[in-house]
Design a protein around this motif. Structure first.
Motif, mmCIF file in Angstrom:
data_model
loop_
_atom_site.group_PDB
_atom_site.id
_atom_site.type_symbol
_atom_site.label_atom_id
_atom_site.label_comp_id
_atom_site.label_asym_id
_atom_site.label_seq_id
_atom_site.Cartn_x
_atom_site.Cartn_y
_atom_site.Cartn_z
ATOM 1 N N SER A 68 56.648 21.169 -10.252
ATOM 2 C CA SER A 68 56.239 22.783 -10.404
ATOM 3 C C SER A 68 56.839 23.340 -11.680
ATOM 4 N N ASP A 118 50.371 22.039 2.442
ATOM 5 C CA ASP A 118 49.679 22.888 1.596
ATOM 6 C C ASP A 118 49.234 22.042 0.510
ATOM 7 N N LYS A 120 48.192 22.989 -2.088
ATOM 8 C CA LYS A 120 48.192 23.791 -3.379
ATOM 9 C C LYS A 120 50.078 23.893 -3.996
ATOM 10 N N LEU A 121 50.698 23.202 -3.094
ATOM 11 C CA LEU A 121 52.097 23.336 -3.396
ATOM 12 C C LEU A 121 52.644 21.845 -3.241
ATOM 13 N N TYR A 123 56.241 19.817 -2.503
ATOM 14 C CA TYR A 123 57.394 19.794 -1.687
ATOM 15 C C TYR A 123 58.352 18.802 -2.027
ATOM 16 N N PRO A 145 58.917 23.710 0.353
ATOM 17 C CA PRO A 145 58.215 23.779 -0.604
ATOM 18 C C PRO A 145 59.012 24.107 -1.815
ATOM 19 N N LYS A 148 59.043 28.911 -5.962
ATOM 20 C CA LYS A 148 58.039 29.607 -6.857
ATOM 21 C C LYS A 148 58.704 29.975 -8.269
#
Length: 304
Positions: A68, A118, A120-121, A123, A145, A148
């Motif tokens: 991410s 999820d 969309k995420l 981990y 997760p 952000k």
């Protein structure tokens, strides 16, 4: 680890490995040749990135790249330390700490990043899988997760999966998550031929699971491993060697590991127990614990 302990491990490794290199059969796996096939046409290196800025990372036992946050690397210390996941970057700069609430660091030995509930995420998976004396009835994987936003101080309560081995307690330092299937793989360390164990991605829903014994591997003393972000490459290392497999489309992790690995470039570290792919799959990084008074250095190996 002191000087004598290091060389004792080296002697044990050599004595334990030789019989499997010369034997004709290893259950469910293929032999390495007596003289391993070193492959320097795939990756080059090492390139020393430098020492880590955060000096509290002195027993690094795992390394995994964020999916991410560009350039962010997760790592941690092993047994007896605080339940912290440290963030650094590819230049070794300190980028923060994630405290895992409600858990202890009995013996964290590896870390991985992969898919989770999820889609969309991504981990982070922390493996409390170390057991030097083979006495613990169960091991654990903590999952949370990715944050952000990257901050200097973060806290999160992870999910916990409790695992048991089907054949008794084991010491392990290698945790991998398959980005294609979501399954978890653990490689034992101290048995004469290391063993691959598996748990399906749905195991977290049950909170407890008995690992599946999958296959034996033609080496010993595995201390780290990783699967590339696209699932096409696999790395497992011990203290002296990095083993590498390319995975074909539609192939499972065990099917890929059933072939002879290539031996990649590796600069032997004082106590190297961490390896991880860059998300691009075009490089891998290694990191050692602090040993012999030598501060850990982050090394990069690039694909040619």
């Amino acid at each position: 680890m002191n000087f004598m302990k290091y060389y004792l491990i080296k002697v044990i490794f050599v004595l334990a490995t030789v019989p499997y290199l010369v034997s004709e059969k290893i259950p469910q796996s293929k032999n390495l040749p007596i003289i391993p096939h070193y492959q320097d046409e795939v990756f080059s290196g090492p390139k020393a990135i430098g020492q880590l800025a955060n000096k509290k990372i002195n027993e690094a036992s795992g390394l995994a790249f964020s999916r991410s946050h560009k350039g962010i690397v997760y790592t941690h210390n092993d047994s007896g330390h605080e339940p912290y996941v440290y963030l650094t970057d590819t230049l070794g700069k300190d980028r923060g700490i994630i405290k895992l609430k409600g858990v202890k660091n009995r013996d964290w030995e590896d870390i991985a990043v992969g898919p989770g509930p999820d889609k969309k995420l991504s981990y982070v998976y922390v493996g409390e899988i170390g057991d030097n004396n083979g006495v613990h009835k169960n091991i654990k994987i903590f999952r949370f997760p990715e944050p952000k936003n990257v901050q200097l101080r973060m806290e999160i309560k992870p999910e916990t999966l409790t695992l048991t081995y089907p054949d008794g307690p084991k010491d392990a330092e290698t945790l991998m998550v398959d980005p294609r299937s979501g399954d978890f793989f653990i490689v034992s360390k101290r048995d004469s031929t290391n063993t691959l164990y598996r748990a399906p991605k749905k195991a977290f829903e049950k909170e407890q699971y008995v690992l599946e014994k999958v296959m034996e591997l033609p080496f010993t003393m595995a201390v780290a491993g990783d699967i590339s972000a696209d699932g096409s490459q696999i790395l497992i290392k011990n203290y002296f060697t990095v083993f590498y497999w390319e995975r074909k489309n539609g192939e499972s992790i065990p099917e890929a590991l059933g072939r002879k690995p290539l031996i990649l470039p590796y600069k032997t570290e004082p106590q190297g127990e961490a390896i991880g792919f860059h998300p691009s799959g075009n490089s891998y990084f290694t990191l050692s614990e602090k040993s012999f008074g030598i501060a850990p250095v982050l090394y990069r190996y690039d694909k040619k």
